[in-house]
Design a protein around this motif. Structure first.
Motif, PDB file in Angstrom:
ATOM      1  N   ILE A 144      14.444  -2.517  -0.957  1.00 18.83           N
ATOM      2  CA  ILE A 144      15.016  -3.869  -0.860  1.00 18.83           C
ATOM      3  C   ILE A 144      15.263  -4.142   0.622  1.00 18.83           C
ATOM      4  CG2 ILE A 144      16.921  -5.353  -1.551  1.00 18.83           C
ATOM      5  CD1 ILE A 144      17.297  -3.547  -3.991  1.00 18.83           C
ATOM      6  N   VAL A 145      14.513  -5.112   1.151  1.00 17.88           N
ATOM      7  CA  VAL A 145      14.514  -5.357   2.598  1.00 17.88           C
ATOM      8  C   VAL A 145      14.944  -6.795   2.875  1.00 17.88           C
ATOM      9  CG1 VAL A 145      13.127  -5.300   4.703  1.00 17.88           C
ATOM     10  CG2 VAL A 145      12.650  -3.675   2.854  1.00 17.88           C
ATOM     11  N   GLY A 146      15.784  -6.966   3.882  1.00 21.32           N
ATOM     12  CA  GLY A 146      16.190  -8.314   4.299  1.00 21.32           C
ATOM     13  C   GLY A 146      17.210  -8.230   5.411  1.00 21.32           C
ATOM     14  N   LYS A 147      17.280  -9.308   6.191  1.00 22.65           N
ATOM     15  CA  LYS A 147      18.236  -9.374   7.295  1.00 22.65           C
ATOM     16  C   LYS A 147      18.067  -8.207   8.255  1.00 22.65           C
ATOM     17  CE  LYS A 147      21.526 -11.910   4.400  1.00 22.65           C
ATOM     18  NZ  LYS A 147      22.897 -11.979   3.833  1.00 22.65           N
ATOM     19  N   ASN A 148      16.779  -7.919   8.512  1.00 25.50           N
ATOM     20  CA  ASN A 148      16.406  -6.906   9.516  1.00 25.50           C
ATOM     21  C   ASN A 148      16.868  -5.493   9.161  1.00 25.50           C
ATOM     22  OD1 ASN A 148      15.234  -8.906  11.197  1.00 25.50           O
ATOM     23  ND2 ASN A 148      17.286  -9.438  11.963  1.00 25.50           N
ATOM     24  N   ARG A 149      16.962  -5.216   7.887  1.00 27.48           N
ATOM     25  CA  ARG A 149      17.310  -3.843   7.500  1.00 27.48           C
ATOM     26  C   ARG A 149      16.870  -3.579   6.058  1.00 27.48           C
ATOM     27  NH1 ARG A 149      23.631  -2.907   6.226  1.00 27.48           N
ATOM     28  NH2 ARG A 149      22.667  -1.187   5.098  1.00 27.48           N
ATOM     29  N   THR A 150      16.779  -2.283   5.746  1.00 26.86           N
ATOM     30  CA  THR A 150      16.492  -1.861   4.372  1.00 26.86           C
ATOM     31  C   THR A 150      17.816  -1.535   3.693  1.00 26.86           C
ATOM     32  OG1 THR A 150      14.331  -0.964   4.962  1.00 26.86           O
ATOM     33  CG2 THR A 150      15.331  -0.148   2.926  1.00 26.86           C
ATOM     34  N   TRP A 151      18.140  -2.271   2.639  1.00 28.23           N
ATOM     35  CA  TRP A 151      19.427  -2.122   1.988  1.00 28.23           C
ATOM     36  C   TRP A 151      19.446  -0.977   0.984  1.00 28.23           C
ATOM     37  CZ3 TRP A 151      23.625  -4.722   3.600  1.00 28.23           C
ATOM     38  CH2 TRP A 151      23.424  -5.824   4.434  1.00 28.23           C
ATOM     39  N   GLN A 152      18.367  -0.759   0.294  1.00 31.78           N
ATOM     40  CA  GLN A 152      18.345   0.287  -0.744  1.00 31.78           C
ATOM     41  C   GLN A 152      16.908   0.637  -1.078  1.00 31.78           C
ATOM     42  OE1 GLN A 152      20.401  -0.814  -4.358  1.00 31.78           O
ATOM     43  NE2 GLN A 152      20.533   1.297  -5.117  1.00 31.78           N
ATOM     44  N   VAL A 153      16.688   1.926  -1.385  1.00 38.57           N
ATOM     45  CA  VAL A 153      15.387   2.399  -1.855  1.00 38.57           C
ATOM     46  C   VAL A 153      15.572   2.916  -3.277  1.00 38.57           C
ATOM     47  CG1 VAL A 153      13.485   3.989  -1.510  1.00 38.57           C
ATOM     48  CG2 VAL A 153      14.652   2.997   0.470  1.00 38.57           C
ATOM     49  N   LEU A 154      14.856   2.306  -4.209  1.00 40.76           N
ATOM     50  CA  LEU A 154      14.967   2.657  -5.620  1.00 40.76           C
ATOM     51  C   LEU A 154      13.772   3.489  -6.060  1.00 40.76           C
ATOM     52  CD1 LEU A 154      16.059  -0.833  -6.968  1.00 40.76           C
ATOM     53  CD2 LEU A 154      17.535   1.169  -6.660  1.00 40.76           C
ATOM     54  N   ASN A 155      14.045   4.556  -6.812  1.00 39.03           N
ATOM     55  CA  ASN A 155      12.980   5.386  -7.382  1.00 39.03           C
ATOM     56  C   ASN A 155      12.685   4.873  -8.787  1.00 39.03           C
ATOM     57  OD1 ASN A 155      11.190   7.328  -8.106  1.00 39.03           O
ATOM     58  ND2 ASN A 155      12.579   9.066  -7.885  1.00 39.03           N
ATOM     59  N   LEU A 156      11.541   4.228  -8.960  1.00 39.62           N
ATOM     60  CA  LEU A 156      11.190   3.651 -10.245  1.00 39.62           C
ATOM     61  C   LEU A 156      10.477   4.689 -11.104  1.00 39.62           C
ATOM     62  CD1 LEU A 156       9.854   0.151  -9.111  1.00 39.62           C
ATOM     63  CD2 LEU A 156      12.207   0.883  -9.523  1.00 39.62           C
ATOM     64  N   THR A 157      10.808   4.715 -12.381  1.00 40.80           N
ATOM     65  CA  THR A 157      10.185   5.655 -13.306  1.00 40.80           C
ATOM     66  C   THR A 157       9.416   4.902 -14.379  1.00 40.80           C
ATOM     67  OG1 THR A 157      12.228   5.734 -14.616  1.00 40.80           O
ATOM     68  CG2 THR A 157      11.945   7.426 -12.934  1.00 40.80           C
ATOM     69  N   TYR A 158       8.384   5.595 -14.909  1.00 41.55           N
ATOM     70  CA  TYR A 158       7.488   4.966 -15.870  1.00 41.55           C
ATOM     71  C   TYR A 158       8.068   5.047 -17.269  1.00 41.55           C
ATOM     72  CZ  TYR A 158       3.298   3.958 -18.562  1.00 41.55           C
ATOM     73  OH  TYR A 158       2.390   3.413 -19.428  1.00 41.55           O
ATOM     74  N   HIS A 159       7.962   3.911 -17.994  1.00 41.17           N
ATOM     75  CA  HIS A 159       8.406   3.880 -19.386  1.00 41.17           C
ATOM     76  C   HIS A 159       7.722   2.712 -20.094  1.00 41.17           C
ATOM     77  CE1 HIS A 159      10.954   4.589 -22.829  1.00 41.17           C
ATOM     78  NE2 HIS A 159      11.313   3.308 -22.848  1.00 41.17           N
ATOM     79  N   ASN A 160       6.948   3.050 -21.109  1.00 41.69           N
ATOM     80  CA  ASN A 160       6.296   2.044 -21.955  1.00 41.69           C
ATOM     81  C   ASN A 160       5.494   1.023 -21.151  1.00 41.69           C
ATOM     82  OD1 ASN A 160       7.264   3.196 -24.291  1.00 41.69           O
ATOM     83  ND2 ASN A 160       9.070   1.868 -24.408  1.00 41.69           N
ATOM     84  N   GLY A 161       4.680   1.504 -20.251  1.00 38.96           N
ATOM     85  CA  GLY A 161       3.746   0.630 -19.555  1.00 38.96           C
ATOM     86  C   GLY A 161       4.216   0.078 -18.231  1.00 38.96           C
ATOM     87  N   THR A 162       5.498   0.172 -17.911  1.00 38.61           N
ATOM     88  CA  THR A 162       6.000  -0.371 -16.657  1.00 38.61           C
ATOM     89  C   THR A 162       6.951   0.626 -15.993  1.00 38.61           C
ATOM     90  OG1 THR A 162       7.861  -1.460 -17.740  1.00 38.61           O
ATOM     91  CG2 THR A 162       5.838  -2.746 -17.485  1.00 38.61           C
ATOM     92  N   TYR A 163       7.193   0.324 -14.710  1.00 37.39           N
ATOM     93  CA  TYR A 163       8.126   1.134 -13.937  1.00 37.39           C
ATOM     94  C   TYR A 163       9.430   0.365 -13.772  1.00 37.39           C
ATOM     95  CZ  TYR A 163       4.187   4.161 -12.791  1.00 37.39           C
ATOM     96  OH  TYR A 163       3.130   5.022 -12.859  1.00 37.39           O
ATOM     97  N   THR A 164      10.520   1.015 -14.121  1.00 41.40           N
ATOM     98  CA  THR A 164      11.848   0.408 -13.981  1.00 41.40           C
ATOM     99  C   THR A 164      12.800   1.458 -13.427  1.00 41.40           C
ATOM    100  OG1 THR A 164      12.395   0.998 -16.255  1.00 41.40           O
ATOM    101  CG2 THR A 164      11.484  -1.205 -15.885  1.00 41.40           C
ATOM    102  N   THR A 165      14.048   1.042 -13.264  1.00 40.47           N
ATOM    103  CA  THR A 165      15.071   1.988 -12.831  1.00 40.47           C
ATOM    104  C   THR A 165      16.382   1.658 -13.514  1.00 40.47           C
ATOM    105  OG1 THR A 165      16.239   2.954 -10.940  1.00 40.47           O
ATOM    106  CG2 THR A 165      15.717   0.608 -10.827  1.00 40.47           C
ATOM    107  N   ASP A 166      17.166   2.706 -13.785  1.00 39.65           N
ATOM    108  CA  ASP A 166      18.503   2.493 -14.332  1.00 39.65           C
ATOM    109  C   ASP A 166      19.570   2.731 -13.274  1.00 39.65           C
ATOM    110  OD1 ASP A 166      18.258   5.186 -14.023  1.00 39.65           O
ATOM    111  OD2 ASP A 166      18.655   5.718 -16.115  1.00 39.65           O
TER     112      ASP A 166
END
Length: 937
Positions: free
Chosen positions: A733-755
């Motif tokens: 998640i990037v904005g305002k000249n910085r990276t706010w958070q990096v999320l590790n997405l995992t695969y489930h039922n055809g798509t990648y999401t995160t909890d």
């Protein structure tokens, strides 16, 4: 009193061990002469099967644990480490070690007669339970059983005196003896009677004593049945558990009257099965226990008792065997009370071994090896045949056994010779005459206090001419396209045989099919024949048997000589249709022409057992694989689909690459298995995956801090339109000249999401999403060039706060505790980075995150004033908390105490005064002076 105490201790110790054999073998293991293959622990693990097998590693670990309780001088076993040698511990320790093949390696075990001498009380004729103990029936039973099991004797032993002592004990103690004493006395009488038969005692005395022994055993058995009820034996005076008492009693009854035990077998089995574990914890399935959880000792006892009464089924055997093996820690050479439990004791380990023994697990692992050539010369009057019984290379001596020749109906005893470390039996070839005879060896493994298992081994013994065979070929092994010269000589007592036919045949072991056969007239070439086998250039690899036999007037199976020949070569493969670069989900269509390196001949794939194709970096890593069988069956793992076509030596396959990323650049290997001993493989080709066409497609909606983002990503290889699964995908998640958070997405039922929740420090706004894919074989992250936006909302607010102390004074340590949630979702916010400004001190501090959305601020109220504490989120200055409170001056000590605790002090004074008034009134208020009463009159 002291004698009773020691006797009780002996019973308690004997409780942990138990019982004699059933007269008939309750487990029989069949073997043929060929060694039975056993999977190693590593092989079992490689197959990914949870099933455990008794491997050499398990045997080593159990032996190491049990022998820690062994004392070498004088030799014997103790029930606890650094304890005293006990009669029953020595018996059971020796039996368990013997069954595992560890007896020959025990130091000074041959001097066991010294230990028995120390245990024997020559005055009474009975044995002590330990060197300083008193004679008792329990120790006598175990000592006599030890002597019988391992053919031990010592000069001081007097069988007549022992029999008389046991008869005297029966006459004086039978009516008030415990169940354990009764059962041990029965076994002791049986063993003493056997010992008496081997002694040089007059027939009249022996006959009289044996009659008395028979009457005593009957009396004791009747008393024993008084303790039976509903499938179990139980004496409340005994320190043994109900199962231990039942097992001990059942063994004694089996010796006296086996049919009586059989009549109650189903009842006893029902009782035993009531102890089976019925919970859902997978590690405990198969165990037995008399408490809430099963344990290794009870499980071993249960298996032994079920086998003794002949009421055990395959399901119980399998599950209970697995439970027992799970109680062995191979790495630490330890036995556990139950899987993942604490370390067990000596008797637990013993019953683990006896449980495996009763289930026939040990018998299946035993190996019978003939050390003598079983092609005997017909002119010999007599010869000794030597046999070894081993468990993973360890010798098993002292087993009782017989050798049966069913055809001539001859039975002879197997005798163990310590000098040559082998079993021997005598055969008279000249009496048997020409022919092939089936030998059946029966090894009886067990004793009167342990389950008995009979191991049956059959093979063929031939009586005929003297026949020799030599094989000549170049190199370490013959290969397809080479020649093997077979030379055979046949003679009768040194004279060449000049009649009949000499047959030489070659058989492929895997198919049991004859590939070559030649016959030679011995009248033309007396006593000899030479034959050259030109191995075809396309012959299957593997084991072949070269067999020479004589067919004459005496028959065709009396004189046979066999040699095993390994035909070996390397493979060479010519691949067509392969590419060096593929995409995820691509179809690979490859044709491989497989030939031998040595002869150049075609590899006969249809004569193979299987062909295995591995995509990966075998054996370190496998991406996927499939296996083809000559019947057309294809087994595949992690493959969408695969199609195989085989024509002679050409192996053609079409396979769709899986929608996953490999760990390395891929090597494709092919392995051809010709038989269970012979597999040859070679590399086909290498390739790498092109990941430049992989794209990400993002779907997002408004997301709130403290909650998982409403984000869904699909990753697709555009060339094949294949959705990539189980990849490592990072979303920044990037904005305002910085990276706010990096999320590790995992695969489930055809798509990648995160909890994972959004970082609560992200200010409201719309942000760019940068997606990166981890490519293992490139060892880097690649950008997926997806254009995506994520709208983040959420206001942090404080829903509760607490000030401690409630009325702070000058100099107090002030603690402010507050809880923060997202205003829109009420989700607790953990991980907020905030500054707290404390006025009028002019101090700025950072609240401590205490978890679950709770934060803590601490500071010292340095002066009297009105304090204002303002907490702001650092990322955007949003106010999270603003509180105001007064700090008052600290009063003098007395005034301060009165101010703080005045009301409590007042109440206390009133209560104490009231109590004192009641006491005074009770003591003096009820008494009226006599003088006053007299004056009143």
């Amino acid at each position: 009193m002291r004698a009773k105490t020691i006797a009780l201790l002996a019973i308690l110790l004997s409780a942990l061990v138990v019982t004699p054999q059933f007269p008939r073998p309750h487990v029989t293991a069949q073997q043929s002469r060929q060694d039975m293959p056993h999977a190693s622990a590593a092989e079992a693990k490689s197959e990914g099967s949870p099933r455990l097998n008794l491997t050499k590693e398990y045997v080593d670990a159990i032996l190491d644990f049990i022998t820690r309780y062994y004392v070498a001088s004088p030799p014997g076993f103790t029930a606890r480490r650094r304890g005293d040698i006990l009669a029953n511990a020595t018996y059971y320790g020796a039996v368990a070690t013997w069954l595992l093949g560890g007896l020959p390696s025990l130091a000074n075990f041959s001097r066991m007669n010294e230990t028995l001498t120390y245990l024997y009380d020559s005055d009474s004729g009975m044995f002590r339970d330990w060197f300083g103990g008193h004679p008792c029936v329990e120790a006598t039973a175990y000592s006599l059983a030890l002597m019988r099991m391992f053919n031990l004797s010592f000069e001081e032993f007097n069988a007549t005196r022992t029999v008389v002592a046991l008869l005297n004990w029966t006459s004086t103690h039978a009516n008030n003896a415990t169940l354990g004493e009764l059962a041990h006395a029965i076994i002791a009488l049986v063993l003493a009677s056997e010992a008496l038969s081997r002694c040089n005692v007059s027939a009249n005395i022996t006959s009289v004593l044996k009659m008395n022994v028979s009457a005593a055993i009957s009396l004791l058995a009747c008393r024993l049945w008084e303790f039976y009820s509903n499938g179990s034996f139980y004496d409340e005076r005994s320190p043994l558990t109900r199962l231990e008492q039942t097992y001990l009693a059942a063994c004694a009854v089996a010796v006296v009257n086996a049919s009586e035990l059989e009549a109650h077998a189903s009842e006893i089995a029902e009782y035993v099965m009531s102890l089976a574990y019925k919970g859902n914890e997978s590690a405990l399935v198969g165990g037995f226990g008399e408490g809430e959880q099963p344990d290794v000792r009870t499980t071993g006892l249960a298996l032994s008792l079920l086998s003794l009464v002949g009421e055990i089924n395959e399901s119980v055997l399998e599950n209970s065997t697995q439970f027992l093996l799970r109680c062995v820690d191979v790495n630490e050479s330890a036995i556990l009370v139950r899987p993942n439990g604490t370390e067990a004791g000596f008797y637990d380990a013993v019953w683990l071994v006896l449980g495996l023994h009763a289930a026939g697990v040990l018998a299946k692992a035993y190996n019978v090896t003939y050390l003598t050539d079983l092609q005997l010369h017909v002119w010999m009057n007599a010869t000794w045949v030597r046999v070894n019984l081993t468990l993973y290379g360890r010798l098993i001596p002292h087993a009782r056994g017989v050798c049966e020749l069913p055809a001539p109906n001859i039975t002879t005893q197997l005798r163990y010779s310590a000098k040559i470390r082998a079993y021997v039996f005598k055969v008279s070839p000249s009496l048997l005459g020409f022919g092939a005879y089936t030998i059946k060896l029966l090894f009886e493994l067990g004793g009167l206090f342990t389950p008995t298992v009979t191991l049956v081994n059959t093979t063929t013994l031939r009586v005929g001419y003297d026949i020799s065979m030599t094989l000549e070929y170049s190199g370490a092994h013959p290969r397809p396209g080479s020649n093997v010269t077979v030379r055979v000589e046949v003679s009768y007592n040194g004279t060449p045989v000049d009649s009949g036919t000499l047959v030489i045949e070659i058989e492929r072991v895997e198919r049991q099919a004859c590939v070559m056969r030649e016959e030679f007239d011995l009248s033309l070439t007396p006593g000899r024949a030479n034959f050259t086998w030109n191995i075809p250039s396309d012959a299957p690899l593997g084991k072949y048997v070269v067999r020479a036999l004589v067919n004459d007037t005496h028959g065709w199976n009396h004189t046979v000589r066999e040699r095993v020949l390994d035909v070996l070569d390397l493979l060479r493969v010519e691949v067509r249709g392969n590419e060096s670069i593929y995409h995820v989900g691509d179809t690979v269509n490859v044709s491989a022409n497989i030939t031998y390196q040595g002869s150049g001949g075609e590899v006969p794939l249809n004569d193979a057992v299987k062909v295995r194709v591995i995509f990966g970096l075998w054996p370190a890593w496998v991406w996927f694989e499939f296996t083809w069988f000559p019947n057309g069956t294809v087994q595949n793992k992690s493959v969408n689909w695969v199609k195989v076509n085989v024509c002679e030596n050409v192996f053609t396959f079409t396979v769709r690459l899986p929608p996953t990323l490999p760990q390395h650049n891929v090597t494709v290997d092919i392995y051809v298995t010709f038989d269970r001993w012979t597999t040859r493989g070679t590399k086909m080709f290498n390739f790498t995956l092109n990941v430049s066409d992989i794209r990400a497609f993002v779907s997002s909606d408004v997301s709130y801090i403290g909650s998982p983002p409403n984000l869904s990503v699909s990753v697709v290889a555009l060339t094949t339109n294949t959705t990539l699964i189980n990849a490592t995908l990072l979303a920044s998640i990037v904005g305002k000249n910085r990276t706010w958070q990096v999320l590790n997405l995992t695969y489930h039922n055809g798509t990648y999401t995160t909890d994972k929740p959004l970082d609560p420090n992200i200010p409201p706004g719309t942000y760019n999403l940068t997606l990166q894919l981890s490519v293992p074989f490139l060892r880097k992250l690649i950008d997926l060039n997806a254009t995506a936006r994520l709208e983040v909302r959420g206001t942090p607010i404080t829903i509760s706060w607490k000030l401690s102390p409630e009325r702070p004074l000058e100099g107090d340590m002030v603690v402010i505790e507050f809880t923060v949630v997202c205003n829109e979702t009420n989700a607790t916010l953990t991980g907020l980075v905030m500054n707290a400004t404390i006025e009028p001190l002019g101090v700025t501090t950072r609240p401590i995150d205490a978890g679950n959305g709770t934060y803590v601020i601490t500071f010292v109220a340095a002066r009297v004033a009105t304090y204002n504490v303002t907490v702001q989120r650092i990322s955007d200055g949003a106010v999270v908390l603003s509180v105001t409170f007064e700090v008052k001056p600290r009063p003098t000590p007395v005034v301060g105490v009165l101010e703080r605790f005045g009301s409590l002090i007042y109440v206390g004074v009133v209560v104490v005064s009231f109590i004192l008034w009641l006491i005074a009134r009770r003591k003096w208020g009820a008494k009226v002076p006599r003088l006053w009463l007299m004056r009143r009159r």
